[in-house]
Design a protein around this motif. Structure first.
Motif, mmCIF file in Angstrom:
data_model
loop_
_atom_site.group_PDB
_atom_site.id
_atom_site.type_symbol
_atom_site.label_atom_id
_atom_site.label_comp_id
_atom_site.label_asym_id
_atom_site.label_seq_id
_atom_site.Cartn_x
_atom_site.Cartn_y
_atom_site.Cartn_z
ATOM 1 N N ALA A 65 0.964 -1.335 -0.094
ATOM 2 C CA ALA A 65 0.214 0.009 0.155
ATOM 3 C C ALA A 65 0.994 1.266 0.024
ATOM 4 O O ALA A 65 1.958 1.176 0.302
ATOM 5 C CB ALA A 65 -0.918 0.087 1.255
ATOM 6 N N HIS A 120 -1.595 -3.928 5.879
ATOM 7 C CA HIS A 120 -1.386 -4.038 4.500
ATOM 8 C C HIS A 120 -0.285 -4.990 4.160
ATOM 9 O O HIS A 120 0.053 -5.418 2.940
ATOM 10 C CB HIS A 120 -1.001 -2.811 3.746
ATOM 11 C CG HIS A 120 -2.219 -1.835 3.997
ATOM 12 N ND1 HIS A 120 -3.343 -1.635 3.355
ATOM 13 C CD2 HIS A 120 -2.392 -1.020 4.959
ATOM 14 C CE1 HIS A 120 -4.316 -0.824 3.693
ATOM 15 N NE2 HIS A 120 -3.679 -0.240 4.881
ATOM 16 N N HIS A 162 -10.208 2.191 1.527
ATOM 17 C CA HIS A 162 -9.863 1.237 0.241
ATOM 18 C C HIS A 162 -9.225 2.141 -0.988
ATOM 19 O O HIS A 162 -8.486 1.920 -1.894
ATOM 20 C CB HIS A 162 -10.862 0.395 -0.794
ATOM 21 C CG HIS A 162 -11.327 -0.586 0.371
ATOM 22 N ND1 HIS A 162 -10.929 -1.701 0.422
ATOM 23 C CD2 HIS A 162 -12.717 -0.461 1.091
ATOM 24 C CE1 HIS A 162 -11.473 -2.526 1.252
ATOM 25 N NE2 HIS A 162 -12.461 -1.720 1.877
#
Lengths: 225, 225, 225, 225, 225, 225
Positions: A139, A171, E171
């Motif tokens: 991420a 993540h 997200h």
């Protein structure tokens, strides 16, 4: 002796000094390293427009330095002008974003990126897509601190620890990349706090350029297909 | 002073000598480099079974060398034991296949690979998939020469030029990788003939390891997620 | 009559017994199934180094069994030696990790994996990348239990339910894979608790091998390209 | 005893007979296998419109057969109605295209597909993209023969050999898939001529369905996320 | 003057009216737009089986309208019959799911989708995979509301805001897509509440079709390869 | 009434006139369209350096035009300054490369690109990677004609037909994109000769911008994440 020239495309001497300090361990390789600010650049590059605007003066600076240069590093995460400069010189040219990702790929399976601002993230994603490495990205999360705010090292490090821990724990990152040249001094403390390898992009960019110089690695397509 | 140890997991002194010669320009970095053959290895690694079988003696060799080591390079395209060795030591470890790809990604947009045998190609494709870089692969084509046959430099270079030209002209490669440590001496002549940058993987592996050593780059996940 | 030989590359009879029990429903296919532990293997395979080290004795075991074999299953998630064994025999060979993923791809759109340890995850990601199926992966999350700890079925199932629920609810998995041969007995209870299809990899590996045997599916590139 | 029902969604008895013959080796698994044509279907499915139109009668046929069924195979490359039927029944359902690809992924690194018509190729590419397996595709090339023309086995085999050789030699395929149920009888001869594993999709679809039945593999998301 | 015909493949006049209202700003382009419900369709399309079943009557409707048509839009997220209709007519045909994604790709780097039901998500993922755009997907999350329940605009908008905020904040979506034609009236309010561009798929589908019509863009492969 | 401004970032009036002619069919949409050359630009943009250098004057031009603008199109394949301009204005902005790809994705399954020079190809590949659409690319092949040479329409069209046929027949393209604004007049003749849809990027860019304007589609992330 010709030098590796590291071009910081913003005008901040503080950032340039931080870069110079970060790459000092590479002096051992025996090639002089010179760091430059770009007087025509903004104090910090915080948008795609900032990045695009520095390319012309950056190319001009490189052209002036070329006679005494063994290679160049474009020292802004985002690599403004990287491919243009590669087109204009036959010397090795690296970009710190590209080099940081390449270093990270040899240090872990999924890299996490600490960006300065939320607006940086889509720009980075486009670059990682252009590099074809999105499958390795855990991420890219923003610190929500501007380049100027990075000067407060204590606050910055605290925020970096928080974001780095999220990259690691939520993540699945097992290696981190500092997403701005302005965090160069904080690599080691962050590594110690998080227990993960942390890549400082100016170090990666300079090390990769030195490798190409030592190996006289041709870096350019000489003939068109 | 601790050295970078390059471990050639086959038993061929000729290959090891070629590696030593290839990495000589990196002596400038000031860190001693020592190259080793693996007596327990086969004369050449030509299959996945060959590759898997050398891991145990390779790990044993690294363990013996660790007290005097600053880092390791696994010097077989295919990187046998790379991740295992990273698990067993806290020192920097690079693999020449991984490092060659990373170098190539900074030298062109699509890399072509010259493999020794057709049977090597699926093995390479699995590695490039594991690295997540298949979008950057132009093609991987075999020379159809075994490791022993590489000793005939004239024939090998002629065949490399032919395959390299196909990678460039039919498949769009703008950077090439030599897909076996046994071609180390032929990088420069091939580059001259084809007009494309050519990456010799032992050089790339050693240069990347030296970078990590100079930067005291932590290379290991210290804490589990 | 020739048998399908399932090779558990660790030395744990408990794990091998669990595998034998798991594949019993496949006896209906009429081909004898024999399960073997590997005496030279560790009690459990928990790292890439463990995995690489068992390949040589695993290949030796397969060579001894080959005269009476209709095919082989490599029964360790991670598939150590899978491609090497495929290279060395003309008989069908499956790996339980590969087969489990292939089964899962026919049962849901995004698969989640329950790994034993955090250190397993990067290894799995490399395999899924090599298989080219990362777009179908929801997530791979560790139970943080070693192979030995799996013996406590109650605790293990409770932890599996917790991790499986996270895979389903946070990561969008609609099919789960047990990421270790040592959980073979717990597929059905987990399926019941979570309401999702759960793939036990030894079952998948054996079923796929039996399919290839019944269909006399050639499994090997006979001619080089 | 409940049977596995293979549903050929075209109306050609010749095709259905070829399927029945192809799956005969799977009788050993002890589960009766019944093959059906779809009277409402066209003689051959040659377009997306053909494929979409057979779904409604196919679902109706499955509903009639469900009381005596252990599972279903949708036996048209393209898998019309596969996901719809999975939605409507709790029994295992496989599609021959999906299953053929999954089988191929365990037999080689890059699969090549022999399609009947050029118009089939974009349809297949959409399916392979939906499956997330495009990184494993070598190429999909048309025979340029309609379903009816496949009846001339000599001409068809000659054309298959030619296209298969191109898939192997130009595109690097190391496993082939027959891209239409109507070529079922020609798998073995093609395999012999080309020296590559060749997957017949009806065999793959039936074998995968039998595996799920024997393992009482739940195949359905029971609870919504 | 020939018209663009928007085909809503469900039988709900409310949904069709919402579509007509949504596309009204496109009247400026000077091409008449006509919206149709499909009497043979279900009140709402909530599964793959629903989607597959409407294709035959949809194709029949398009065939009746073709003499007076300049182009068609398939107005159900999921694009049932899109490729079939493209096969059967030489006129431009767009699908609202495909067009919504294409519009979103020009408005942000990662798109989030608001689906009506959890069961829609795997269907969408298959479509996005078939389109090859999964690298741009942030996430696809369900509202858990059926088509009929969407009529309660207040509750629907509240739920959309909640799910949209999760897509943006958790997200990383920077553009949203409404995953059902039945939310057409709520684009603007959602955009205002979330501060992100929101794509209404019927608008995108009609705008893309009008572009193709005005440009007399050939939309069809005229010759086989 | 505010106009859509199409900004050709080179200084060639011939190219700008070709663009104006190409977008004339879009006048029907009722929004005035104005085309501009960039006096500060080079006669043709043939390298990344050329592209980067025009961004600053392009942004300045857009800023001057903004009070009378409804939106902007960046009319150079390569989309120089696209993301920068999106950052600096709240009006819709499209790039002709991005829009051409999006149009092509609705017209075929695999797009082929006709570039002017070999040096353009890596630049395009980076863009397609950044867009995440490489799975849909058939190939990108050069005409080996500079921007100035495009003025010879006869020779250019002959070369385009040759390259387009290779994209279709060897690489499987079923839709083509003209990879330079300077070929705008040749779309229709090429389409007629090859029997494939051909996307002219200025048309696609203008049509997409008009769609966003008519729909008052917000095109900008209003709030940071």
């Amino acid at each position: 002796m010709k030098a590796l020239h590291i071009l910081n495309p913003n005008s901040s001497a503080t950032v340039t000094d931080g870069i110079a300090e970060a790459v000092r361990p590479l002096d051992a390789a025996g090639i002089p390293i010179r760091c430059h600010s770009l007087p025509e650049g903004p104090p910090g590059i915080e948008s795609q427009a900032d990045a695009d605007r520095v390319v012309a003066p950056l190319l001009a600076l490189a052209r002036r330095l070329e006679p005494e240069a063994a290679g160049f590093v474009v020292a802004c995460f985002g690599d403004p002008g990287l491919h243009a400069l590669r087109h204009e010189t036959a010397l090795p040219v690296t970009g710190i974003q590209e080099a940081a990702v390449l270093h990270a790929l040899s240090l872990g399976q999924r890299f996490g990126v600490l960006s300065i601002l939320a607006a940086s993230v889509p720009r980075h994603l486009r670059s990682f897509g252009a590099m074809g490495v999105l499958d390795r990205l855990a991420a890219d999360l923003p610190l929500n601190l501007g380049v100027a705010e990075l000067a407060d090292a204590g606050r910055t490090l605290a925020r970096m620890e928080e974001v780095g821990a999220a990259l690691r724990d939520t993540h699945g990152a097992d290696v981190l990349i500092l997403g701005c040249a302005g965090m160069a001094r904080l690599r080691r403390p962050l590594e110690d706090r998080l227990g993960l390898p942390v890549v400082e992009p100016c170090q990666a960019g300079a090390a990769l350029a030195l490798s190409h110089i030592l190996l006289t690695q041709s870096h350019k397509v000489l003939h068109a297909r």
